[in-house]
Write a protein that holds these residues in place. Structure first.
Motif, short mmCIF file in Angstrom:
data_model
loop_
_atom_site.label_atom_id
_atom_site.label_comp_id
_atom_site.label_asym_id
_atom_site.label_seq_id
_atom_site.Cartn_x
_atom_site.Cartn_y
_atom_site.Cartn_z
N ASN A 27 0.83 -1.20 0.00
CA ASN A 27 0.00 0.00 0.00
C ASN A 27 0.87 1.26 0.00
O ASN A 27 0.63 2.20 -0.77
N ASP A 28 1.88 1.27 0.84
CA ASP A 28 2.78 2.42 0.92
C ASP A 28 3.56 2.59 -0.37
O ASP A 28 3.80 3.72 -0.83
N GLY A 29 3.98 1.47 -0.97
CA GLY A 29 4.72 1.54 -2.23
C GLY A 29 3.90 2.16 -3.34
O GLY A 29 4.36 3.06 -4.07
N ILE A 30 2.68 1.68 -3.51
CA ILE A 30 1.79 2.22 -4.54
C ILE A 30 1.50 3.68 -4.27
O ILE A 30 1.65 4.55 -5.14
N LEU A 31 1.08 3.95 -3.05
CA LEU A 31 0.56 5.27 -2.71
C LEU A 31 1.64 6.34 -2.70
O LEU A 31 1.48 7.41 -3.29
N SER A 32 2.76 6.08 -2.03
CA SER A 32 3.80 7.11 -1.92
C SER A 32 4.45 7.38 -3.27
O SER A 32 4.71 8.54 -3.62
N THR A 33 4.71 6.32 -4.04
CA THR A 33 5.35 6.52 -5.34
C THR A 33 4.41 7.22 -6.32
O THR A 33 4.82 8.13 -7.05
N ALA A 49 12.90 14.13 -14.74
CA ALA A 49 12.74 14.50 -13.34
C ALA A 49 11.65 13.66 -12.67
O ALA A 49 11.79 13.24 -11.52
N VAL A 50 10.58 13.40 -13.42
CA VAL A 50 9.48 12.59 -12.88
C VAL A 50 9.95 11.17 -12.58
O VAL A 50 9.69 10.63 -11.50
N LEU A 51 10.66 10.57 -13.54
CA LEU A 51 11.12 9.19 -13.36
C LEU A 51 12.21 9.10 -12.29
O LEU A 51 12.25 8.12 -11.52
N THR A 52 13.07 10.10 -12.24
CA THR A 52 14.10 10.11 -11.21
C THR A 52 13.49 10.19 -9.81
O THR A 52 13.90 9.48 -8.89
N ALA A 53 12.49 11.06 -9.67
CA ALA A 53 11.80 11.19 -8.39
C ALA A 53 11.11 9.88 -8.00
O ALA A 53 11.17 9.44 -6.85
N GLY A 54 10.46 9.24 -9.00
CA GLY A 54 9.77 7.99 -8.71
C GLY A 54 10.73 6.88 -8.32
O GLY A 54 10.48 6.13 -7.38
N LEU A 55 11.85 6.76 -9.05
CA LEU A 55 12.84 5.72 -8.74
C LEU A 55 13.49 5.97 -7.38
O LEU A 55 13.70 5.03 -6.60
N ALA A 56 13.81 7.22 -7.11
CA ALA A 56 14.40 7.56 -5.80
C ALA A 56 13.42 7.24 -4.68
O ALA A 56 13.81 6.73 -3.62
N GLY A 57 12.14 7.51 -4.93
CA GLY A 57 11.12 7.20 -3.93
C GLY A 57 11.00 5.71 -3.69
O GLY A 57 10.81 5.26 -2.55
N LEU A 58 11.13 4.92 -4.77
CA LEU A 58 11.07 3.46 -4.64
C LEU A 58 12.21 2.94 -3.76
O LEU A 58 11.99 2.18 -2.81
N ALA A 60 14.35 4.62 -1.72
CA ALA A 60 14.34 5.17 -0.35
C ALA A 60 13.21 4.58 0.47
O ALA A 60 13.38 4.25 1.65
N GLY A 61 12.05 4.43 -0.16
CA GLY A 61 10.90 3.89 0.56
C GLY A 61 11.09 2.44 0.97
O GLY A 61 10.75 2.05 2.09
N ALA A 155 10.01 -4.60 2.59
CA ALA A 155 10.84 -4.08 1.51
C ALA A 155 10.39 -4.64 0.15
O ALA A 155 10.26 -3.90 -0.83
N VAL A 156 10.16 -5.94 0.10
CA VAL A 156 9.76 -6.58 -1.15
C VAL A 156 8.37 -6.09 -1.59
O VAL A 156 8.16 -5.76 -2.77
N SER A 157 7.44 -6.05 -0.66
CA SER A 157 6.08 -5.62 -1.01
C SER A 157 6.04 -4.15 -1.40
O SER A 157 5.30 -3.75 -2.30
N PHE A 158 6.84 -3.30 -0.71
CA PHE A 158 6.91 -1.89 -1.08
C PHE A 158 7.42 -1.75 -2.51
O PHE A 158 6.85 -1.00 -3.32
N SER A 159 8.50 -2.45 -2.83
CA SER A 159 9.08 -2.37 -4.17
C SER A 159 8.10 -2.84 -5.24
O SER A 159 7.97 -2.22 -6.30
#
Length: 233
Positions: A27-33, A49-58, A60-61, A155-159
Motif C-alpha cells: 500500500n505504501d509503495g503504490i501510494l507514496s510513489t 525529473a518525474v522518473l528520477t523522483a519515482g525511482l528515488a522514492g522506490l 528510499a521507501g 521491503a519486497v512488497s513496497f518495491s
C-alpha cells in the motif's frame, strides 16, 4: 484413523505477522510513489525529473520500510525476551506460586477450581515456560515478533507496489502522466484491497473502500501541491 477435527475449520490468525507487513508495504509503495510522481508531474517537470523522483522514492521507501519494520519488531522481540527471562526466573525460584498463578488464570476464565489446578499442573509438567508465555503473557508462535521476516516482507512488497505507478509513468505520454498514474494506482489499490481481504478473511468491499479513499486523497493533495508549486515557479 479418523481426524479428531472433523469440521476442518480454517482460520486466518496465523497470517497476521506477514500479512500486516506485506499489505502495509504494498500500500505504501503504490501510494507514496504514485503521489510523488503525480506531484512532480503536476509541477510541469520533465520526464527525466518525474522518473528520477519515482525511482528515488522506490529505493528510499523500500529501505525505509525495511529499517522501520526491523527496528520496531526488534523492539517487540526484545520486550518479549525480557518478559520470558523474568518468567523463567520466577518458575525456577517460585514454582508453586507460578502453579497457583496459572491455575487462577484458568479459574478466571470459567474453569472449575480442581480442573484448573489439574490443567495447570499437567501443562507445567510438560513445558512450564510455554504455558505461562501463552496464557499469562499472551506470547505464542502466531504473534511472536520476527524482525527479519517483517523487514524483508515490507521491503519486497513496497518495491512491488512502487513499480506499478513508476511503469505507468514510464509508458504514459508526458501530458497524460497524472491521469494514467492515478488510474493505474487506484486499480492496483483495489486489487490489493481484494487480496488482503481474502487473505485475512475480511469483507472485500470495506477493505477496498478504505484503501481507495485514502489513496485517492493522497494523490489529489500531492497533485494540487505540485500544480500550485509549478505555477509559482
Amino acid at each position: 484413523m479418523a481426524s479428531p477435527f472433523p469440521l476442518g475449520e480454517h482460520h486466518y490468525s496465523h497470517r497476521i505477522g506477514w500479512l500486516r507487513a506485506t499489505v502495509l508495504g504494498a500500500n505504501d509503495g503504490i501510494l507514496s510513489t504514485a503521489s510523488l510522481v503525480i506531484g512532480v508531474a503536476s509541477a510541469e517537470a520533465s520526464m527525466g525529473a518525474v522518473l528520477t523522483a519515482g525511482l528515488a522514492g522506490l529505493v528510499a521507501g523500500a529501505m525505509s520500510m525495511a529499517a522501520g519494520e526491523y527496528v520496531s519488531v526488534s523492539s517487540q522481540a526484545d520486550t518479549e525476551k525480557a518478559d520470558l527471562d523474568i518468567e523463567r526466573a520466577a518458575l525456577r525460584d517460585h514454582p508453586e506460586a507460578e502453579l497457583i498463578e496459572l491455575a487462577h488464570i484458568y479459574i478466571n476464565r470459567g474453569v472449575e477450581k480442581d480442573t484448573a489446578y489439574e490443567v495447570a499442573r499437567q501443562l507445567m509438567e510438560k513445558d512450564p515456560l510455554e504455558a505461562h508465555a501463552r496464557d499469562e503473557l499472551g506470547i505464542n508462535e502466531i504473534v511472536t515478533a520476527r524482525p527479519v521476516q517483517a523487514a524483508i516482507s515490507s521491503a519486497v512488497s513496497f518495491s512491488a507496489g512502487a513499480v506499478l505507478p513508476l511503469l505507468a509513468a514510464l509508458f504514459a505520454p508526458m501530458h497524460l502522466i497524472t491521469p494514467v498514474v492515478a488510474i493505474v494506482s487506484l486499480l492496483a489499490l483495489v486489487l490489493l484491497g481484494m487480496a488482503s481481504a481474502k487473505a485475512g478473511g475480511a469483507a472485500k468491499t470495506k477493505a477496498i473502500v478504505r484503501i481507495v479513499f485514502w489513496g485517492a486523497a493522497a494523490m489529489l493533495v500531492t497533485g494540487l501541491i505540485g500544480a500550485a508549486f509549478g505555477t509559482v515557479v
